[in-house]
Design an enzyme around this catalytic site. Structure first.
Site, short mmCIF file in Angstrom:
data_model
loop_
_atom_site.label_atom_id
_atom_site.label_comp_id
_atom_site.label_asym_id
_atom_site.label_seq_id
_atom_site.Cartn_x
_atom_site.Cartn_y
_atom_site.Cartn_z
N THR A 7 25.80 22.96 15.34
CA THR A 7 25.95 23.63 16.61
C THR A 7 24.79 23.48 17.61
OG1 THR A 7 27.02 25.40 15.71
CG2 THR A 7 26.02 25.74 17.59
N ASP A 51 29.43 18.19 12.18
CA ASP A 51 29.40 19.46 11.76
C ASP A 51 29.04 19.77 10.31
OD1 ASP A 51 31.58 22.22 12.83
OD2 ASP A 51 30.77 21.90 10.62
N THR A 83 24.50 25.13 10.56
CA THR A 83 24.13 26.30 9.54
C THR A 83 24.99 26.38 8.52
OG1 THR A 83 25.42 27.93 11.09
CG2 THR A 83 22.89 27.49 11.47
N THR A 160 20.53 31.44 1.83
CA THR A 160 21.99 31.62 1.96
C THR A 160 22.23 32.06 3.36
OG1 THR A 160 22.26 32.61 -0.41
CG2 THR A 160 23.96 32.96 1.08
N THR A 271 25.43 35.35 -10.63
CA THR A 271 25.90 36.44 -10.04
C THR A 271 26.47 36.43 -8.78
OG1 THR A 271 25.56 38.79 -9.63
CG2 THR A 271 23.77 37.49 -9.29
N CYS A 273 26.52 38.99 -6.75
CA CYS A 273 25.74 39.78 -5.89
C CYS A 273 24.89 38.93 -5.05
CB CYS A 273 24.88 40.82 -7.02
SG CYS A 273 26.04 41.80 -7.59
#
Ligand code: ASP
Length: 338
Positions: A7, A51, A83, A160, A271, A273
């Site tokens: 971007t 991209d 990103t 992340t 995980t 989570c």
């Protein structure tokens, strides 16, 4: 500065209204402050900016090659990147650039550089500053692959993308920030990687893509699980489990795991989570899963786990070597009890 797309350098296609990658000159033109820096910046632009949803291991190799070819001539490297898959590229490069002892700072933006409210200019200038920062001994302050985004510098293989909208788009849920960006840039010296800088940079270009994710959910179907695990050529799986590393104790599921492990497939338990670690002995279900031969990859991110499998198999390691390495730290991507 290595421009790969994303971007930050995109402009709107007037016909479709969608953002598309654009050339590097456009980006440079929009950051006149680059001329105000008290250090020299040279540029390398990919001929086809992408991209980042189009990134492949070949692009990672292209970035690594630019770094390798120029390693001795520069204090540090800034990679401009979309990103969407930035955390994958950061993780992959952290393994591929063996013995890295200079900063590789990856950044991008949520709004294109040509937009009035862009976050791109600030991210770019801050990333360059960090790449040029030395410690009191004259060594690079950062000696690892890191992601700079908005207020924080994160370890690349701990990061992340957690927001498609916020300027603070990245998080590292299991590792503290390497630096906080405010009026000044405050480095968290205890968190920075301090690799052995006596060894020369060595780039491992071979990344083996014979890997996959398997994401658990209630109602997961036996046929589909068995189909995935028997895919020809499959070598490694990141099993995204519930909570502290739990999965269903259905006999077919445990049996499917055992059979895959017996066929030599490395299954790494990670995980779902966002925060915390796999603890295989906390629950009976986790224990049962562990007994089937899958390995606990502690608190690693899914992005860092899948790229780690690619790297380890790319090195030609066997089942046991890969399974062992998945439970150890290569460059700070996993917390391992001493
Ligand atoms: N789709 C874009 C990319 O990853 C998103 C971004 O750069 O923020 O290239």
């Amino acid at each position: 500065m290595i421009y790969t797309g994303g971007t930050i350098g995109m402009i709107e296609n007037v016909k479709t209204g969608a953002l598309e990658p654009f050339n590097f000159e456009h980006l440079l033109m929009n950051v006149p402050k680059l001329k105000m820096l008290d250090f020299t910046v040279d540029n390398f632009a990919f001929s086809h900016p992408v991209d980042s949803s189009e990134m492949t291991p070949q692009h990672w190799c292209d970035i690594a090659k630019v770094i390798e070819d120029n390693y001795n001539d520069y204090d540090g490297f800034v990679v401009l990147h979309g990103t969407d898959t930035m955390a994958y590229t950061a993780s992959a490069l952290s393994y591929m650039l063996e013995n890295l002892a200079k900063p590789v700072i990856i950044t991008g933006s949520q709004l294109p550089i040509g937009e009035v409210r862009t976050d791109g200019e600030e991210n770019l200038i801050t990333a360059l500053h960090i790449a040029a920062t030395k410690d009191k001994d004259g060594k690079p302050m950062v000696r690892e692959v890191a992601i700079l985004f908005d207020d924080y510098l994160w370890r690349g293989n701990r990061s992340t993308k957690h927001s498609s909208d916020n300027f603070n788009a990245f998080q590292s849920n299991n590792y503290p920030p390497l630096a906080r960006i405010g009026l000044s840039i405050t480095f968290n010296k205890d968190a920075l990687l301090r690799p052995d800088d006596s060894k020369p940079l060595n780039v491992q270009y071979n990344m083996d893509c014979s890997v996959s994710y398997l994401n658990l959910f209630p109602g997961i179907n036996e046929t589909i699980v068995r189909h995935l695990l028997s895919a020809p050529g499959l070598k490694g799986v990141v099993l995204r489990t519930f909570g502290a590393g739990n999965g269903p104790n259905y006999p077919w599921f445990i049996q499917a795991m055992k059979e895959a492990v017996n066929r030599g497939i490395v299954i790494a338990n990670v995980t779902q989570c966002g925060n915390g670690s796999v603890m295989p002995n906390l629950y009976a279900n986790g224990q049962e899963l562990a007994k089937s031969g899958i390995v606990a990859a502690n608190d690693i991110t899914s992005e860092a786990a899948v790229t780690k499998l690619m790297y380890l198999f790319g090195k030609g390691l066997n089942y046991k070597q890969v399974a062992d390495a998945m439970q150890k730290s290569i460059c700070g991507e996993i917390t391992v009890e001493e």
